[in-house]
Every structure is written in structure tokens, then in C-alpha cells.
Design an enzyme around this catalytic site. Structure first.
Site, PDB file in Angstrom:
ATOM      1  N   CYS A   2       0.787  -1.204   0.000  1.00 45.96           N
ATOM      2  CA  CYS A   2       0.000   0.000   0.000  1.00 45.96           C
ATOM      3  C   CYS A   2       0.843   1.290   0.000  1.00 45.96           C
ATOM      4  O   CYS A   2       0.419   2.271  -0.557  1.00 45.96           O
ATOM      5  CB  CYS A   2      -0.902  -0.028   1.215  1.00 45.96           C
ATOM      6  SG  CYS A   2      -2.265   1.075   1.160  1.00 45.96           S
ATOM      7  N   ARG A  27      -2.727   4.660   5.358  1.00 46.13           N
ATOM      8  CA  ARG A  27      -3.282   4.009   4.170  1.00 46.13           C
ATOM      9  C   ARG A  27      -3.730   2.582   4.465  1.00 46.13           C
ATOM     10  O   ARG A  27      -4.410   1.970   3.643  1.00 46.13           O
ATOM     11  CB  ARG A  27      -2.237   4.008   3.045  1.00 46.13           C
ATOM     12  CG  ARG A  27      -1.856   5.398   2.583  1.00 46.13           C
ATOM     13  CD  ARG A  27      -0.582   5.382   1.756  1.00 46.13           C
ATOM     14  NE  ARG A  27      -0.779   4.741   0.472  1.00 46.13           N
ATOM     15  CZ  ARG A  27      -1.009   5.395  -0.666  1.00 46.13           C
ATOM     16  NH1 ARG A  27      -1.102   6.702  -0.663  1.00 46.13           N
ATOM     17  NH2 ARG A  27      -1.135   4.740  -1.796  1.00 46.13           N
ATOM     18  N   TRP A  74      -0.324  -4.221   2.176  1.00 43.42           N
ATOM     19  CA  TRP A  74      -1.678  -4.689   2.457  1.00 43.42           C
ATOM     20  C   TRP A  74      -1.878  -5.924   1.597  1.00 43.42           C
ATOM     21  O   TRP A  74      -1.836  -5.850   0.381  1.00 43.42           O
ATOM     22  CB  TRP A  74      -2.683  -3.597   2.114  1.00 43.42           C
ATOM     23  CG  TRP A  74      -4.101  -3.874   2.469  1.00 43.42           C
ATOM     24  CD1 TRP A  74      -4.661  -3.885   3.715  1.00 43.42           C
ATOM     25  CD2 TRP A  74      -5.180  -4.136   1.549  1.00 43.42           C
ATOM     26  NE1 TRP A  74      -6.005  -4.138   3.624  1.00 43.42           N
ATOM     27  CE2 TRP A  74      -6.355  -4.306   2.313  1.00 43.42           C
ATOM     28  CE3 TRP A  74      -5.261  -4.257   0.165  1.00 43.42           C
ATOM     29  CZ2 TRP A  74      -7.586  -4.574   1.735  1.00 43.42           C
ATOM     30  CZ3 TRP A  74      -6.491  -4.533  -0.411  1.00 43.42           C
ATOM     31  CH2 TRP A  74      -7.630  -4.677   0.382  1.00 43.42           C
ATOM     32  N   ASN A  98       3.447  -1.542  -5.445  1.00 43.98           N
ATOM     33  CA  ASN A  98       2.008  -1.388  -5.217  1.00 43.98           C
ATOM     34  C   ASN A  98       1.279  -1.846  -6.465  1.00 43.98           C
ATOM     35  O   ASN A  98       1.739  -1.596  -7.581  1.00 43.98           O
ATOM     36  CB  ASN A  98       1.636   0.078  -4.944  1.00 43.98           C
ATOM     37  CG  ASN A  98       1.974   0.503  -3.539  1.00 43.98           C
ATOM     38  OD1 ASN A  98       2.334  -0.316  -2.706  1.00 43.98           O
ATOM     39  ND2 ASN A  98       1.870   1.796  -3.280  1.00 43.98           N
ATOM     40  N   GLY A  99       0.098  -2.477  -6.290  1.00 44.53           N
ATOM     41  CA  GLY A  99      -0.690  -2.884  -7.438  1.00 44.53           C
ATOM     42  C   GLY A  99      -0.819  -4.395  -7.546  1.00 44.53           C
ATOM     43  O   GLY A  99      -0.462  -5.140  -6.617  1.00 44.53           O
ATOM     44  N   GLU A 482     -24.231   5.549   4.798  1.00 40.62           N
ATOM     45  CA  GLU A 482     -22.910   5.975   5.251  1.00 40.62           C
ATOM     46  C   GLU A 482     -22.713   5.676   6.734  1.00 40.62           C
ATOM     47  O   GLU A 482     -21.633   5.261   7.157  1.00 40.62           O
ATOM     48  CB  GLU A 482     -22.731   7.472   4.966  1.00 40.62           C
ATOM     49  CG  GLU A 482     -21.455   8.090   5.500  1.00 40.62           C
ATOM     50  CD  GLU A 482     -20.182   7.534   4.878  1.00 40.62           C
ATOM     51  OE1 GLU A 482     -19.092   7.878   5.366  1.00 40.62           O
ATOM     52  OE2 GLU A 482     -20.259   6.746   3.905  1.00 40.62           O
ATOM     53  N   LYS A 486     -19.734   3.315   8.231  1.00 43.00           N
ATOM     54  CA  LYS A 486     -18.775   3.771   9.241  1.00 43.00           C
ATOM     55  C   LYS A 486     -18.770   2.836  10.446  1.00 43.00           C
ATOM     56  O   LYS A 486     -17.709   2.496  10.975  1.00 43.00           O
ATOM     57  CB  LYS A 486     -19.119   5.194   9.686  1.00 43.00           C
ATOM     58  CG  LYS A 486     -18.792   6.243   8.670  1.00 43.00           C
ATOM     59  CD  LYS A 486     -17.287   6.418   8.521  1.00 43.00           C
ATOM     60  CE  LYS A 486     -16.925   7.121   7.246  1.00 43.00           C
ATOM     61  NZ  LYS A 486     -17.047   6.307   6.044  1.00 43.00           N
ATOM     62  N   GLU A 489     -17.056  -0.570   9.534  1.00 38.77           N
ATOM     63  CA  GLU A 489     -15.647  -0.598   9.153  1.00 38.77           C
ATOM     64  C   GLU A 489     -14.701  -0.278  10.294  1.00 38.77           C
ATOM     65  O   GLU A 489     -13.543  -0.708  10.253  1.00 38.77           O
ATOM     66  CB  GLU A 489     -15.378   0.322   7.952  1.00 38.77           C
ATOM     67  CG  GLU A 489     -15.520   1.794   8.174  1.00 38.77           C
ATOM     68  CD  GLU A 489     -15.282   2.599   6.894  1.00 38.77           C
ATOM     69  OE1 GLU A 489     -14.613   2.088   5.979  1.00 38.77           O
ATOM     70  OE2 GLU A 489     -15.761   3.727   6.811  1.00 38.77           O
ATOM     71  N   HIS A 505     -40.712  -4.844   4.271  1.00 40.82           N
ATOM     72  CA  HIS A 505     -40.517  -5.771   3.160  1.00 40.82           C
ATOM     73  C   HIS A 505     -39.359  -6.739   3.412  1.00 40.82           C
ATOM     74  O   HIS A 505     -38.722  -7.198   2.458  1.00 40.82           O
ATOM     75  CB  HIS A 505     -40.286  -4.995   1.858  1.00 40.82           C
ATOM     76  CG  HIS A 505     -41.473  -4.196   1.428  1.00 40.82           C
ATOM     77  ND1 HIS A 505     -42.647  -4.772   0.988  1.00 40.82           N
ATOM     78  CD2 HIS A 505     -41.684  -2.854   1.401  1.00 40.82           C
ATOM     79  CE1 HIS A 505     -43.520  -3.826   0.698  1.00 40.82           C
ATOM     80  NE2 HIS A 505     -42.964  -2.651   0.929  1.00 40.82           N
ATOM     81  N   LYS A 604      -6.480   2.867   2.826  1.00 38.56           N
ATOM     82  CA  LYS A 604      -7.003   4.202   2.543  1.00 38.56           C
ATOM     83  C   LYS A 604      -7.107   4.468   1.043  1.00 38.56           C
ATOM     84  O   LYS A 604      -8.109   4.946   0.549  1.00 38.56           O
ATOM     85  CB  LYS A 604      -6.103   5.252   3.201  1.00 38.56           C
ATOM     86  CG  LYS A 604      -6.580   6.690   3.026  1.00 38.56           C
ATOM     87  CD  LYS A 604      -7.870   6.933   3.765  1.00 38.56           C
ATOM     88  CE  LYS A 604      -8.323   8.370   3.686  1.00 38.56           C
ATOM     89  NZ  LYS A 604      -9.641   8.563   4.313  1.00 38.56           N
TER      90      LYS A 604
END
Length: 609
Positions: A2, A27, A74, A98-99, A482, A486, A489, A505, A604
């Protein structure tokens, strides 16, 4: 991924590498390591866990060097183990990455046939061996990296060093952010300017396909064809103060409390102009926006919820059809393209891979009206967009986005009113009212922040729970989404959000005394409908936590707990009601003892699929 940092200097770079990795911790990561060129040797130290553990090991082993690279990882390919941590080494070549390399399996088989032995499960080790294979054929480090990346499919940012060439670093970028920092007699590589801000503010942003040859005295950048190119030098406005915690317990708490200033800064130019002028989005924005027939918003995560909120504004105020799509879904479906539609991409970092790829896909379909809402100047997505509106939230360190979300909302509201004005759907009285509402918004956010002690009391009730339900209606439904995001996470409490009218329903089957129900219920046209939904929860023994306004006439009881914002702020109410759900998640996480700023498994800046 990361985080990447590299340095070459006459001084010891080990403290620079470690300090840079610490500044990249926000991150998200699960292991860290550095590799340095020490004489004729490559020395490496890696540890799972936090940077401080790796730092202690480097100190104990007496690391000292003038050239080195570092990484926070990560996990993607391979588990969280020391052998999978970066940097990876092949016969004196060390690199960080990274990637994701999509063709790593094919490359692995080819390299095994050449005699290379793999010590990790990662796709990154493939790159190290591949670069060494070209060095073994006589190429220098720059040429070897350029040849190697030509055989890679996927996304990558690379920093590479070799014991045979102890006076250079080589960098390469495709799909993941990477920059060069310029010093006096020293230079740096980083995935984020925060990693090197203590050493320099002068940076070069690498473009897609670029490679760079970095020594103490010089930096040369080459484009995808291998030709030298001048990418220009930028002076970063990131401040060290914005990267420090100050008096707060966590960066998330700091950033929640920075929202009045962040919103004020984001709308400053608008307030100064006194009108929704198209030039706020770019010099040719009036030409682009005047004949827009619809709006299509592409985003991920929290930014996607900002887009969902904006859909209500765009359709009710600008009277334009609006669709909002998760970027990772849009990029893989056969989409219908109307070139008169405005494509809006939203990304805090400006480097979100799925959003960037969705933008590329939209452009391939013939869309030329593109606009980016972003918090990081000169990042990839704004550079690929015709128009841009920068949210001036400042550096956001906490993984859970807070001030980026509210500044995205005000940017989207500004876009809404600008479209309405250009298309003759906003008269002077309405425009003045909306500008006045924006002018007062930072104060309203501060009033909501003052509710923190009341919200903190609720957190003790949430801490032992395993599940929670969030409800909202209309423009406040995305705020419920949202809030649920929050909570899950950072506290790891499973949370779901529904439009309150959908309760009967299906979700009502989950409601009992162990399932707290959070309701976003401002005093708007749907308030009475929400009150009816609340009665459905009460009848099933559910415990409710209601965020509402001072004049909404909610009665409290043993089952119904109410926190009131001082007043209803009209059309901008979603921005204000985002604050208490952020505070609830933060304090619930505190009560449960989780790592607020670095939640498990999350990063991040998401630059992989």
C-alpha cells in the site's frame, strides 16, 4: 499495495525511510520492511504488524545506508507473513511494489523454467526475478526495469535498487500513484507526498507508463516509449501540521472536528463569487455544462454514497435525470452512452483504480463531458477529466473517510446549483437562498459536533451488540448507508441500512431487543412517514436511536432515544446529519477497543481491484 518510499542521499536514509513509512500508515497495511544498499550487499528487514516493530529490528541490526527503499504492505497475493512482506530481492535486486500483476502466473512459470526459485506467494517476487533476468543479459538497471514492465499486465508502482548500481534508484508507474521528490543533493520516491514532506515539497508526478532514473544529483523521466520527457515540478501544499495528531486521540476524531473548516475552505471561492459561476469547475465549464442532458456519477464506497445524495439534489433542483453507479460495476457492463450526459467521478485520493478505469471506459464510449470531484490536486483522475472541483479538506489520514465525505457533498451541491443556473432553472432568489445556506453550513456542522458527549453516551449501548440497522428516507437514506458503513468498518459491528419504507418488506424480521435501530429523521416532508416506521420497530421490541431536529416533536421513552440537532437546515440537512453518525461509529469503536484509524483488512487508497 500500500505505501512506497525510497531515498538516495549523502546522509543516512534509514530514518527517512522509517519516518516515511510511519506517515504512510494511515493508508492501511499489515506488514512493513526496508531494503538498503550497504557496500556490496543488500540488507533487508521485514516484519508483520506495525512499522515500529520493523523499526526496532532495523535499529537492533544496525541499519545505515545512503540508498534504500521501504514499503507497507496490504496483503493481496499471499497471506500476512514475513516472507510475503516487501521488499523482495532477487540476486541483489530489491524492489517494492504497489498494485497487482495480472499475468504473474505465466511469468512465474517462465522464470521457474529459467531456474529462479520463489520464496513467497506474491506477484511482486515475479517482477524482481524478471528484472534480474534482463540484468543478467547485460542491461543496466534502468533498461532492465523498462524491459520488465513491458512484459507485465496489470497495475503497478515500482521502486527498484541494485547492489551492482549503488548510486541510483529506478521507478516505474502504471495505474498506481508514484511521485519523485526533489531535494538538494538528494532525491526521493514515494507513493504519497506525505511520506517525504519532511524532506521536500518539490515533486514530480509520474504519468501512466513512465519510468524514472533517480540519482543524488539528477532525475530523468521517460515516457512509455522510452523517450525522455519533462513532467514539470510541483510544490506540494500539504502541511506537516495536517499530518500530526495534535490534541486528538485519533486522526478520525481530528478529521471529524475539522469539518467546519474543511467545508468553509471548499466553498470559499463560491462565497467570494457570490454566485454559482461555472468557472469554479474550469475555464470552459460553461460550454461543457450548459447543454448537459443528464448526469452520471461513478464512485466507490463513501464517495458512492455522496453521489446517491446528490442524485436527489440534481433531479429536484437542476431537473436533470441522474444515475449513480458503483465504478467497479459500471466498468464491466455494456453501458449505453449519451455524449450529452455529464460523467462525474468522485474520489478522495484521485487514484482509486476502479473509478479511474470507469472514467477511461466512459471516455472510450464517447463521453467528453467529464468532471472530477477530488481532494488531491494533480492526482490521476482530475488529470484525466475535462473539468475538476477540488474539495479542500486537507490531508485525510484516518482510513474511514469523514471530512472528505462532507466536502464532496458540498461540491456536489455546488455542481447541482451551477447546472440549474446555467439551464435557467434557478432564479436569483433561489440562488441567494442556497448560497446563504452554504455560508451558514460550517456553523451548523459545529452545532452538530457539539452533540458529541450525547452521542458518546449511546456508544456504551452499541459496544456489546453484534448487529445494527440504519434507516432513512429520501435524501437521508444515503446518510443511513454511510452511517452503517462507518459503524461496520471501524467497530466491526455488522450494520445494514435500508430506506425506512422498506422495513416491512423484509428487514423487520431481524428486529428484536438485541438489534439497535438508528433512524435519521430530520423535520422534512417525510418525517411523519418515518414516525410510522418507528412505530413498527417499537411494536417488535426494538430499541431505537433517533437523530432528528429540535422542532421534530419526537417523544423519548425507554425504547426510543433521541438526539436533536439545534435546527433543521433545509436542503443541506444530509451534510449536518452525517456528523452524528460519524461520531456514533467513532465512539462505538472506542468502546469496543478497536484500532480506529487502521481498521483491519482495509486500506485508505485503493489502487487494486
Amino acid at each position: 499495495m500500500c505505501g512506497i518510499v525510497g531515498a538516495i542521499a549523502d546522509r543516512d536514509v534509514v530514518p527517512v525511510l522509517i519516518d516515511g513509512l510511519k506517515r504512510l500508515e494511515y493508508r492501511g497495511y499489515d506488514s512493513a520492511g526496508i531494503a538498503v544498499i550497504d557496500g556490496d550487499d543488500v540488507r533487508r528487514v521485514r516484519r508483520t504488524g506495525r512499522v515500529v516493530e520493523m523499526e526496532a529490528a532495523a535499529r537492533q541490526e544496525g541499519f545505515h545506508a545512503h540508498l534504500g527503499i521501504g514499503h507497507t504492505r496490504w496483503a493481496t497475493h499471499g497471506g500476512v507473513t514475513e516472507s510475503n512482506a516487501h521488499p523482495h530481492i532477487s540476486h541483489g535486486v530489491a524492489l517494492v511494489h504497489n498494485g497487482i500483476i495480472e499475468n504473474h502466473e505465466q511469468q512465474r512459470e517462465k522464470l521457474r523454467a529459467m531456474g529462479y526459485v520463489f520464496e513467497s506467494q506474491t506477484d511482486t517476487e515475479v517482477i524482481a526475478h524478471l528484472i534480474h533476468s534482463f540484468l543478467a543479459q547485460g542491461a543496466d538497471l534502468l533498461a532492465a526495469v523498462q524491459q520488465a514492465v513491458g512484459e507485465l499486465h496489470g497495475a503497478f508502482a515500482l521502486a527498484v535498487v541494485s547492489r551492482k548500481e549503488p548510486d541510483r534508484m529506478v521507478a516505474a508507474r502504471m495505474g498506481c500513484p508514484l511521485l519523485i521528490g526533489l531535494g538538494e543533493g538528494e532525491n526521493f520516491i514515494a507513493s504519497d507526498v506525505s511520506a517525504i514532506i519532511q524532506a521536500t515539497r518539490r515533486v514530480i508526478f509520474l504519468e501512466e507508463g513512465d519510468t524514472a532514473d533517480v540519482t543524488r544529483a539528477s532525475v530523468q523521466v521517460f515516457d512509455a516509449s522510452g523517450a525522455p520527457i519533462d513532467r514539470g515540478v510541483h510544490v506540494s501544499d500539504v502541511s506537516l501540521a495536517s499530518l500530526e495528531l495534535g490534541p486528538y486521540r485519533h486522526f478520525m476524531q481530528k478529521e471529524i472536528h475539522e469539518q467546519p473548516r474543511a467545508v468553509a475552505d471548499t466553498i470559499e471561492a463560491l462565497i467570494d463569487a457570490g454566485a454559482f459561476v461555472a468557472e469554479l469547475f474550469g475555464d470552459d465549464a460553461a460550454e461543457v455544462l450548459r447543454d448537459v442532458e443528464g448526469v452520471q456519477i461513478l464512485a466507490c464506497g463513501t464517495s458512492y454514497y455522496a453521489g446517491l445524495t446528490a442524485r436527489y439534489w440534481i433531479e429536484s433542483i437542476a431537473k436533470l435525470p441522474c444515475t449513480v453507479e458503483i465504478a467497479s460495476e459500471y466498468r464491466y457492463r455494456e453501458a449505453f452512452a449519451n455524449p450529452k450526459n455529464l460523467i462525474v467521478t468522485i474520489s478522495q485520493s484521485g487514484e482509486t483504480l476502479d473509478t479511474m478505469e470507469a472514467l477511461k471506459y466512459a471516455k472510450s464510449l464517447g463521453h467528453t463531458k467529464t468532471l472530477s470531484i477530488c481532494n488531491v490536486p494533480e492526482s490521476a483522475i482530475p488529470r484525466a477529466s475535462r473539468l475538476v472541483y477540488y474539495t479542500r479538506a486537507g490531508a485525510e489520514i484516518g482510513v474511514a473517510s469523514t471530512k472528505a465525505f462532507t466536502t464532496q457533498l458540498v461540491a456536489l451541491f455546488t455542481l447541482t446549483c451551477t447546472l440549474a443556473r446555467l439551464q435557467g432553472r434557478l432564479d436569483e432568489t433561489q440562488e441567494a437562498a442556497h448560497i446563504d445556506a452554504l455560508r451558514q453550513l460550517p456553523g451548523s456542522i459545529q452545532h452538530a459536533l457539539n452533540l458529541e458527549p450525547q452521542v458518546a453516551v449511546w456508544s456504551d449501548r452499541f459496544a456489546p451488540k453484534q448487529h445494527a440497522l440504519f434507516l432513512g428516507r429520501g435524501v437521508h437514506y444515503p446518510i443511513a448507508l454511510e452511517g452503517a458503513l462507518k459503524l461496520k468498518e471501524i467497530s466491526y459491528i455488522h450494520a445494514e441500512a435500508y430506506p425506512a419504507g422498506e422495513l416491512k418488506h423484509g428487514p423487520l424480521a431481524l428486529v428484536d431487543e438485541s438489534m439497535p435501530v438508528v433512524v435519521i429523521a430530520p423535520n422534512d416532508a417525510l418525517l411523519e412517514k418515518v414516525k410510522s416506521n418507528i412505530q413498527e420497530v417499537r411494536a417488535r421490541g426494538g430499541e431505537m436511536f433517533v437523530f432528528t431536529d429540535a422542532d421534530s416533536h419526537f417523544g423519548e421513552s425507554e425504547q426510543v432515544h433521541v438526539i436533536r440537532t439545534p435546527r433543521h437546515v433545509g436542503v443541506l440537512s444530509p451534510v449536518v446529519h452525517a456528523i452524528p453518525v460519524q461520531l456514533l461509529a467513532y465512539h462505538a469503536a472506542l468502546a469496543r477497543g478497536t484500532d480506529v484509524d487502521k481498521p483491519r483488512n482495509l486500506a485508505k487508497s485503493v489502487t487494486v481491484e
